[in-house]
Design an enzyme around this catalytic site. Structure first.
Site, PDB file in Angstrom:
ATOM      1  N   GLY A  70     -59.099  28.456 -15.016  1.00 52.01           N
ATOM      2  CA  GLY A  70     -58.097  27.527 -15.489  1.00 52.01           C
ATOM      3  C   GLY A  70     -57.228  28.154 -16.562  1.00 52.01           C
ATOM      4  O   GLY A  70     -57.565  29.186 -17.133  1.00 52.01           O
ATOM      5  N   GLN A  72     -53.455  29.402 -18.566  1.00 56.46           N
ATOM      6  CA  GLN A  72     -52.270  30.225 -18.389  1.00 56.46           C
ATOM      7  C   GLN A  72     -52.601  31.698 -18.636  1.00 56.46           C
ATOM      8  O   GLN A  72     -53.751  32.109 -18.492  1.00 56.46           O
ATOM      9  CB  GLN A  72     -51.181  29.725 -19.355  1.00 56.46           C
ATOM     10  CG  GLN A  72     -50.758  28.281 -19.133  1.00 56.46           C
ATOM     11  CD  GLN A  72     -49.711  28.143 -18.048  1.00 56.46           C
ATOM     12  OE1 GLN A  72     -49.064  29.113 -17.650  1.00 56.46           O
ATOM     13  NE2 GLN A  72     -49.528  26.928 -17.540  1.00 56.46           N
ATOM     14  N   ILE A  73     -51.615  32.454 -19.053  1.00 55.79           N
ATOM     15  CA  ILE A  73     -51.787  33.889 -19.230  1.00 55.79           C
ATOM     16  C   ILE A  73     -52.455  34.218 -20.564  1.00 55.79           C
ATOM     17  O   ILE A  73     -52.234  33.535 -21.570  1.00 55.79           O
ATOM     18  CB  ILE A  73     -50.426  34.615 -19.120  1.00 55.79           C
ATOM     19  CG1 ILE A  73     -50.622  36.132 -18.960  1.00 55.79           C
ATOM     20  CG2 ILE A  73     -49.526  34.287 -20.322  1.00 55.79           C
ATOM     21  CD1 ILE A  73     -49.351  36.868 -18.556  1.00 55.79           C
ATOM     22  N   TYR A  75     -54.504  37.855 -22.750  1.00 53.50           N
ATOM     23  CA  TYR A  75     -54.696  39.306 -22.779  1.00 53.50           C
ATOM     24  C   TYR A  75     -56.141  39.620 -23.118  1.00 53.50           C
ATOM     25  O   TYR A  75     -56.755  38.955 -23.960  1.00 53.50           O
ATOM     26  CB  TYR A  75     -53.776  39.940 -23.833  1.00 53.50           C
ATOM     27  CG  TYR A  75     -54.078  41.399 -24.099  1.00 53.50           C
ATOM     28  CD1 TYR A  75     -53.740  42.378 -23.169  1.00 53.50           C
ATOM     29  CD2 TYR A  75     -54.728  41.794 -25.267  1.00 53.50           C
ATOM     30  CE1 TYR A  75     -54.039  43.718 -23.399  1.00 53.50           C
ATOM     31  CE2 TYR A  75     -55.023  43.128 -25.509  1.00 53.50           C
ATOM     32  CZ  TYR A  75     -54.681  44.083 -24.574  1.00 53.50           C
ATOM     33  OH  TYR A  75     -54.984  45.400 -24.795  1.00 53.50           O
ATOM     34  N   LEU A 142     -60.122  30.298 -23.944  1.00 54.73           N
ATOM     35  CA  LEU A 142     -61.160  30.026 -22.950  1.00 54.73           C
ATOM     36  C   LEU A 142     -60.556  29.444 -21.685  1.00 54.73           C
ATOM     37  O   LEU A 142     -59.483  28.863 -21.682  1.00 54.73           O
ATOM     38  CB  LEU A 142     -62.259  29.133 -23.518  1.00 54.73           C
ATOM     39  CG  LEU A 142     -61.902  27.730 -24.012  1.00 54.73           C
ATOM     40  CD1 LEU A 142     -61.997  26.724 -22.867  1.00 54.73           C
ATOM     41  CD2 LEU A 142     -62.845  27.311 -25.127  1.00 54.73           C
ATOM     42  N   GLY A 143     -61.290  29.650 -20.611  1.00 56.18           N
ATOM     43  CA  GLY A 143     -60.905  29.119 -19.314  1.00 56.18           C
ATOM     44  C   GLY A 143     -62.104  29.163 -18.392  1.00 56.18           C
ATOM     45  O   GLY A 143     -62.879  30.120 -18.422  1.00 56.18           O
ATOM     46  N   GLY A 154     -65.211  31.916 -18.875  1.00 57.28           N
ATOM     47  CA  GLY A 154     -65.781  31.575 -20.178  1.00 57.28           C
ATOM     48  C   GLY A 154     -64.786  31.742 -21.305  1.00 57.28           C
ATOM     49  O   GLY A 154     -63.680  31.212 -21.243  1.00 57.28           O
ATOM     50  N   LEU A 155     -65.171  32.509 -22.352  1.00 57.35           N
ATOM     51  CA  LEU A 155     -64.333  32.628 -23.546  1.00 57.35           C
ATOM     52  C   LEU A 155     -64.023  34.081 -23.867  1.00 57.35           C
ATOM     53  O   LEU A 155     -64.729  34.997 -23.439  1.00 57.35           O
ATOM     54  CB  LEU A 155     -64.989  31.946 -24.749  1.00 57.35           C
ATOM     55  CG  LEU A 155     -66.312  32.492 -25.307  1.00 57.35           C
ATOM     56  CD1 LEU A 155     -66.115  33.705 -26.213  1.00 57.35           C
ATOM     57  CD2 LEU A 155     -67.047  31.402 -26.080  1.00 57.35           C
ATOM     58  N   CYS A 172     -51.593  31.758 -23.578  1.00 53.74           N
ATOM     59  CA  CYS A 172     -52.078  30.484 -23.031  1.00 53.74           C
ATOM     60  C   CYS A 172     -50.936  29.510 -22.758  1.00 53.74           C
ATOM     61  O   CYS A 172     -51.149  28.301 -22.691  1.00 53.74           O
ATOM     62  CB  CYS A 172     -53.117  29.863 -23.959  1.00 53.74           C
ATOM     63  SG  CYS A 172     -54.499  30.975 -24.330  1.00 53.74           S
TER      64      CYS A 172
END
Length: 230
Positions: A70, A72-73, A75, A142-143, A154-155, A172
């Site tokens: 889940g 956005q972008i 790094y 996180l996603g 995860g994170l 994000c």
């Protein structure tokens, strides 16, 4: 009794670990132990499933990977502690633990908040922008992806890294969001992933209700080779 296995993977390419997470999740069953994977990635931008291409402001020679988490972008780079959580939420619910996807996100955020508190730093989540922040600056992204009631991804906790590549994106999806890292608040000798990761793990498993007898992390276990089963 559920077992939680912690694997220390060192520095590994993003795509290789991502595909191993997918394989692990697709092939696990009701008896498969939950796992935490600790890893650092060489420089890479990852674009979440909701990612918009305009959030990559300045194309660089850093690769961009379209992924299935889940968000956005963001790094990833060395000096950032990534913690992937492969948790069978469906099994926890069947055992009477009221754990939702939102609860898992909260557990990830709170394990970072508690880790920061160990260093005397006040961090906090935002209800409208997942992650952890210090004075408005983001220190952890996180996603997650949930497949058949089981989580992966995860994170990513900024510990001691080069933050410059974040300037090439809207982190994000938020224009102008400033990033920070643990090294900005404590001695550099203490801001090391191998010192931070045990704190993250301990806070995470305590929040989810595991106990020390269930954790196989007194010595971190390497991930098996691609030619063998995870």
């Amino acid at each position: 009794m559920n077992q939680l296995i912690v694997r220390q993977l060192g520095v590994q390419p993003y795509e290789e670990i991502w595909h191993q997470m997918q394989d692990f999740t697709d092939n696990r069953n009701e008896n498969t132990a939950d796992e935490i994977w600790l890893v650092q990635h060489p420089s890479v931008f990852t674009q979440g499933s909701a990612g918009k291409p305009e959030h990559l402001l300045n194309p660089t020679n850093i690769p961009v990977v379209q992924t299935d988490r889940g968000g956005q972008i963001t790094y990833h780079g060395e000096g950032q502690q990534v913690m992937y959580v492969l948790i069978d939420i469906k099994r926890l619910k069947a055992q009477g633990k009221d754990v939702s996807v939102r609860d898992l996100v909260t557990a990830l955020e709170q394990c970072v908040v508690k880790t920061l508190a160990d260093y005397g730093i006040e961090g906090y989540p935002k209800p409208d922008a997942p992650g952890v922040y210090i004075n408005g600056k983001k220190i952890c992204s996180l996603g997650l992806r949930i497949r058949q009631g089981r989580s992966f991804h995860g994170l990513a906790f900024n510990v001691n890294m080069d933050l410059t590549p974040f300037r090439n994106i809207n982190p994000c999806g938020y224009a102008g969001l400033e990033m920070t890292q643990l090294k900005d608040y404590i001695a550099e000798s203490e801001a090391q992933c191998d010192l931070v990761s045990p704190k993250l793990v301990a806070h995470f498993y305590n929040i989810l209700g595991y106990n020390a007898q269930q954790i196989m992390c007194s010595q971190y276990l390497p991930v098996k080779s691609k030619s063998s089963e995870l």
